[in-house]
Design a protein around this motif. Structure first.
Motif, PDB file in Angstrom:
ATOM      1  N   VAL A 189       0.868  -1.173   0.000  1.00  0.00           N
ATOM      2  CA  VAL A 189       0.000   0.000   0.000  1.00  0.00           C
ATOM      3  C   VAL A 189       0.904   1.222   0.000  1.00  0.00           C
ATOM      4  O   VAL A 189       1.913   1.267   0.704  1.00  0.00           O
ATOM      5  CB  VAL A 189      -0.919   0.029   1.245  1.00  0.00           C
ATOM      6  N   THR A 190       0.568   2.207  -0.811  1.00  0.00           N
ATOM      7  CA  THR A 190       1.297   3.470  -0.833  1.00  0.00           C
ATOM      8  C   THR A 190       0.277   4.604  -0.870  1.00  0.00           C
ATOM      9  O   THR A 190      -0.918   4.367  -0.684  1.00  0.00           O
ATOM     10  CB  THR A 190       2.287   3.521  -2.030  1.00  0.00           C
ATOM     11  N   HIS A 248       5.106   4.978   2.446  1.00  0.00           N
ATOM     12  CA  HIS A 248       4.479   6.288   2.304  1.00  0.00           C
ATOM     13  C   HIS A 248       5.483   7.418   2.093  1.00  0.00           C
ATOM     14  O   HIS A 248       6.684   7.264   2.335  1.00  0.00           O
ATOM     15  CB  HIS A 248       3.614   6.579   3.530  1.00  0.00           C
ATOM     16  N   ILE A 249       4.934   8.557   1.664  1.00  0.00           N
ATOM     17  CA  ILE A 249       5.694   9.780   1.472  1.00  0.00           C
ATOM     18  C   ILE A 249       6.513  10.062   2.736  1.00  0.00           C
ATOM     19  O   ILE A 249       6.062   9.794   3.857  1.00  0.00           O
ATOM     20  CB  ILE A 249       4.746  10.955   1.137  1.00  0.00           C
ATOM     21  N   GLY A 250       7.709  10.597   2.542  1.00  0.00           N
ATOM     22  CA  GLY A 250       8.611  10.854   3.657  1.00  0.00           C
ATOM     23  C   GLY A 250       7.997  11.697   4.763  1.00  0.00           C
ATOM     24  O   GLY A 250       7.264  12.651   4.499  1.00  0.00           O
ATOM     25  N   ALA A 251       8.331  11.351   5.998  1.00  0.00           N
ATOM     26  CA  ALA A 251       7.779  12.048   7.160  1.00  0.00           C
ATOM     27  C   ALA A 251       8.198  13.510   7.211  1.00  0.00           C
ATOM     28  O   ALA A 251       7.486  14.327   7.805  1.00  0.00           O
ATOM     29  CB  ALA A 251       8.199  11.335   8.450  1.00  0.00           C
ATOM     30  N   VAL A 252       9.306  13.866   6.597  1.00  0.00           N
ATOM     31  CA  VAL A 252       9.716  15.277   6.582  1.00  0.00           C
ATOM     32  C   VAL A 252       8.834  16.093   5.646  1.00  0.00           C
ATOM     33  O   VAL A 252       8.826  17.321   5.724  1.00  0.00           O
ATOM     34  CB  VAL A 252      11.210  15.451   6.204  1.00  0.00           C
ATOM     35  N   LEU A 253       8.081  15.418   4.781  1.00  0.00           N
ATOM     36  CA  LEU A 253       7.217  16.096   3.815  1.00  0.00           C
ATOM     37  C   LEU A 253       5.744  16.074   4.195  1.00  0.00           C
ATOM     38  O   LEU A 253       4.962  16.886   3.718  1.00  0.00           O
ATOM     39  CB  LEU A 253       7.379  15.446   2.435  1.00  0.00           C
ATOM     40  N   SER A 254       5.350  15.108   5.029  1.00  0.00           N
ATOM     41  CA  SER A 254       3.934  14.897   5.325  1.00  0.00           C
ATOM     42  C   SER A 254       3.777  14.154   6.649  1.00  0.00           C
ATOM     43  O   SER A 254       4.690  13.441   7.077  1.00  0.00           O
ATOM     44  CB  SER A 254       3.302  14.071   4.192  1.00  0.00           C
ATOM     45  N   GLY A 255       2.616  14.274   7.240  1.00  0.00           N
ATOM     46  CA  GLY A 255       2.306  13.529   8.458  1.00  0.00           C
ATOM     47  C   GLY A 255       1.712  12.161   8.174  1.00  0.00           C
ATOM     48  O   GLY A 255       1.251  11.484   9.088  1.00  0.00           O
ATOM     49  N   THR A 256       1.736  11.734   6.920  1.00  0.00           N
ATOM     50  CA  THR A 256       1.117  10.461   6.541  1.00  0.00           C
ATOM     51  C   THR A 256       1.715   9.287   7.306  1.00  0.00           C
ATOM     52  O   THR A 256       0.974   8.413   7.767  1.00  0.00           O
ATOM     53  CB  THR A 256       1.239  10.241   5.018  1.00  0.00           C
ATOM     54  N   VAL A 257       3.024   9.245   7.458  1.00  0.00           N
ATOM     55  CA  VAL A 257       3.671   8.115   8.148  1.00  0.00           C
ATOM     56  C   VAL A 257       3.193   8.028   9.597  1.00  0.00           C
ATOM     57  O   VAL A 257       2.959   6.930  10.113  1.00  0.00           O
ATOM     58  CB  VAL A 257       5.209   8.214   8.059  1.00  0.00           C
ATOM     59  N   GLY A 316      11.087   8.364   2.939  1.00  0.00           N
ATOM     60  CA  GLY A 316      11.995   9.498   2.889  1.00  0.00           C
ATOM     61  C   GLY A 316      11.927  10.271   1.586  1.00  0.00           C
ATOM     62  O   GLY A 316      12.672  11.225   1.396  1.00  0.00           O
ATOM     63  N   VAL A 317      11.035   9.859   0.691  1.00  0.00           N
ATOM     64  CA  VAL A 317      10.957  10.475  -0.636  1.00  0.00           C
ATOM     65  C   VAL A 317       9.502  10.704  -1.026  1.00  0.00           C
ATOM     66  O   VAL A 317       8.579  10.357  -0.294  1.00  0.00           O
ATOM     67  CB  VAL A 317      11.658   9.603  -1.709  1.00  0.00           C
ATOM     68  N   SER A 318       9.332  11.239  -2.218  1.00  0.00           N
ATOM     69  CA  SER A 318       8.003  11.467  -2.793  1.00  0.00           C
ATOM     70  C   SER A 318       8.112  11.300  -4.300  1.00  0.00           C
ATOM     71  O   SER A 318       9.192  11.097  -4.841  1.00  0.00           O
ATOM     72  CB  SER A 318       7.539  12.891  -2.453  1.00  0.00           C
ATOM     73  N   GLY A 319       6.992  11.381  -4.980  1.00  0.00           N
ATOM     74  CA  GLY A 319       6.975  11.353  -6.439  1.00  0.00           C
ATOM     75  C   GLY A 319       7.439  10.032  -7.010  1.00  0.00           C
ATOM     76  O   GLY A 319       7.163   8.959  -6.466  1.00  0.00           O
ATOM     77  N   LEU A 367       9.153   7.395  -4.826  1.00  0.00           N
ATOM     78  CA  LEU A 367       8.222   6.632  -3.990  1.00  0.00           C
ATOM     79  C   LEU A 367       7.522   5.567  -4.817  1.00  0.00           C
ATOM     80  O   LEU A 367       7.372   4.415  -4.383  1.00  0.00           O
ATOM     81  CB  LEU A 367       7.203   7.578  -3.335  1.00  0.00           C
ATOM     82  N   GLY A 368       7.102   5.918  -6.020  1.00  0.00           N
ATOM     83  CA  GLY A 368       6.458   4.947  -6.899  1.00  0.00           C
ATOM     84  C   GLY A 368       7.378   3.790  -7.233  1.00  0.00           C
ATOM     85  O   GLY A 368       6.970   2.619  -7.195  1.00  0.00           O
ATOM     86  N   LEU A 369       8.637   4.085  -7.539  1.00  0.00           N
ATOM     87  CA  LEU A 369       9.598   3.025  -7.835  1.00  0.00           C
ATOM     88  C   LEU A 369       9.845   2.140  -6.620  1.00  0.00           C
ATOM     89  O   LEU A 369       9.997   0.920  -6.750  1.00  0.00           O
ATOM     90  CB  LEU A 369      10.908   3.625  -8.343  1.00  0.00           C
ATOM     91  N   ALA A 370       9.871   2.743  -5.437  1.00  0.00           N
ATOM     92  CA  ALA A 370      10.051   1.959  -4.213  1.00  0.00           C
ATOM     93  C   ALA A 370       8.882   0.991  -4.015  1.00  0.00           C
ATOM     94  O   ALA A 370       9.079  -0.174  -3.656  1.00  0.00           O
ATOM     95  CB  ALA A 370      10.194   2.891  -3.011  1.00  0.00           C
ATOM     96  N   ALA A 371       7.670   1.460  -4.243  1.00  0.00           N
ATOM     97  CA  ALA A 371       6.489   0.591  -4.104  1.00  0.00           C
ATOM     98  C   ALA A 371       6.529  -0.545  -5.118  1.00  0.00           C
ATOM     99  O   ALA A 371       6.232  -1.698  -4.789  1.00  0.00           O
ATOM    100  CB  ALA A 371       5.209   1.409  -4.262  1.00  0.00           C
ATOM    101  N   LEU A 372       6.919  -0.236  -6.345  1.00  0.00           N
ATOM    102  CA  LEU A 372       7.009  -1.273  -7.381  1.00  0.00           C
ATOM    103  C   LEU A 372       8.084  -2.301  -7.028  1.00  0.00           C
ATOM    104  O   LEU A 372       7.874  -3.505  -7.202  1.00  0.00           O
ATOM    105  CB  LEU A 372       7.305  -0.642  -8.742  1.00  0.00           C
TER     106      LEU A 372
END
Length: 128
Positions: free
Chosen positions: A6-7, A65-74, A97-100, A103-108
């Protein structure tokens, strides 16, 4: 054990690709108040529902999920995972730790793993 990934929508995965790879994507909320649009993290309930849905088809979930430094999602993801853990369900949350695209490549990359431990390792390697 079977693994579900899940991402969030910060991964920028095209819906057809996410569907083909069985990756569940939880949307970040876009707030447009007439000034510059911003985003808000998914709620704990939204994340818990996505993880529970993923657990219907797998033994464990890796939530990347998107990096915690960018969002509270984590932070909300960890709370959702704790709720499910109380019921004996396995959700591992990874702060990418990343976005965009990264992050998509990490999920894949994680999706190709057989379990959450190996999936997290693949995701970290891909995102770095």
């Amino acid at each position: 054990m079977t693994l579900a990934v899940v991402t969030d929508s910060a991964a920028c995965l095209p819906p057809a690709l996410a569907d083909r790879r069985s990756i569940e994507v939880v949307p970040l909320h876009v707030i447009d108040d007439g000034a510059a649009p911003t985003t808000a993290r998914p709620s704990v309930a939204e994340l818990a529902a996505a993880y529970a849905s993923a657990l219907e088809r797998a033994d464990e979930v890796l939530a990347i999920h998107i990096g915690a430094v960018l969002s509270g999602t984590v932070g909300n993801a960890r709370l959702a995972a704790q709720e499910l853990a109380a019921g004996g369900r396995s959700v591992r949350v990874l702060d990418s730790g990343v976005s965009g695209g990264a992050l998509g490549l990490a999920a894949l990359a994680a999706r190709e793993a057989g379990d959450a431990r190996r999936g997290a390792a693949r995701a970290r390697e891909s995102a770095s």
